[in-house]
Motif scaffolding. Structure first.
Motif, PDB file in Angstrom:
ATOM      1  N   THR A 116      -7.556  -8.793  -6.020  1.00  8.96           N
ATOM      2  CA  THR A 116      -8.752  -8.897  -6.612  1.00  8.96           C
ATOM      3  C   THR A 116      -8.950  -8.810  -7.927  1.00  8.96           C
ATOM      4  OG1 THR A 116      -9.593  -7.587  -4.656  1.00  8.96           O
ATOM      5  CG2 THR A 116     -11.093  -7.588  -6.552  1.00  8.96           C
ATOM      6  N   TYR A 175      -3.182  -0.865  -3.088  1.00  3.83           N
ATOM      7  CA  TYR A 175      -3.001  -1.580  -4.295  1.00  3.83           C
ATOM      8  C   TYR A 175      -2.690  -3.010  -4.253  1.00  3.83           C
ATOM      9  CZ  TYR A 175       2.089  -1.136  -4.190  1.00  3.83           C
ATOM     10  OH  TYR A 175       3.564  -1.078  -3.880  1.00  3.83           O
ATOM     11  N   LYS A 202       0.908  -1.176   0.068  1.00  2.92           N
ATOM     12  CA  LYS A 202       0.008   0.093   0.030  1.00  2.92           C
ATOM     13  C   LYS A 202       0.648   1.115  -0.062  1.00  2.92           C
ATOM     14  CE  LYS A 202      -0.621  -0.609   5.014  1.00  2.92           C
ATOM     15  NZ  LYS A 202      -1.544  -0.782   5.931  1.00  2.92           N
ATOM     16  N   SER A 238      -4.060  -5.332  -2.140  1.00  6.30           N
ATOM     17  CA  SER A 238      -5.348  -5.895  -2.367  1.00  6.30           C
ATOM     18  C   SER A 238      -5.932  -5.881  -3.735  1.00  6.30           C
ATOM     19  CB  SER A 238      -5.985  -5.231  -1.146  1.00  6.30           C
ATOM     20  OG  SER A 238      -7.507  -5.736  -1.014  1.00  6.30           O
ATOM     21  N   PHE A 239      -5.944  -4.693  -4.391  1.00 11.32           N
ATOM     22  CA  PHE A 239      -6.731  -4.507  -5.447  1.00 11.32           C
ATOM     23  C   PHE A 239      -5.985  -5.468  -6.499  1.00 11.32           C
ATOM     24  CE2 PHE A 239      -6.737  -1.894  -9.565  1.00 11.32           C
ATOM     25  CZ  PHE A 239      -8.160  -2.113  -9.814  1.00 11.32           C
TER      26      PHE A 239
END
Length: 144
Positions: free
Chosen positions: A90, A84, A62, A86-87
């Motif tokens: 996903t 970012y 992050k 975690s993004f």
């Protein structure tokens, strides 16, 4: 009241169709598959990526925009960050699900094409004797 009964009857007919039940089953299976895909990304793929990046927890990557403010042991302002990692996890999860759906649709389409190609052959052309007998039959019907 007649409008409501027509609407209600139409709604009951809609619900009773097999397609609605198939769709409901698809949503439930899709939700379960989403959990499997998320677990695959978070529990198998991301630890492998973390190992390749020197032990960094990829999902925790992050950019911190603002640090948390703590006074007398109490947090009075929360930290602000762009997560970012975690993004990206996903996005990877989405790509796995999209690939699985693509493979499923491709297999179904292939099955339908084979089914269309395997259509029954056209009936064979009648022989000369059958044609002659048909003509004789038609002439006999016409002479009556």
């Amino acid at each position: 009241m007649a409008k409501n009964s027509g609407f209600v009857a139409e709604f009951k007919q809609f619900i009773a169709r097999g397609n609605v039940l198939d769709m409901a089953v698809g949503v439930i299976i899709g939700g379960a598959f989403g959990k499997i895909s998320t677990s695959l990304v978070n529990d198998i793929i991301m630890p492998a990526v973390s190992m390749l990046t020197g032990g960094v927890d990829f999902s925790q990557w992050k950019i911190v925009l603002k640090q948390a403010v703590v006074e007398n042991g109490e947090e009075i302002a929360a930290a602000v960050s762009i997560n970012y990692g975690s993004f990206l996890s996903t996005i990877l999860d989405f790509l796995i699900i999209a690939f699985a759906v693509f493979c499923l649709i491709r297999a179904i389409n292939k099955f339908h094409r084979k089914k269309e190609e395997a259509a029954p052959p056209a009936p064979p052309e009648p022989s000369a004797e059958e044609k002659l007998l048909t003509e004789i039959r038609d002439l006999l019907k016409a002479s009556r």
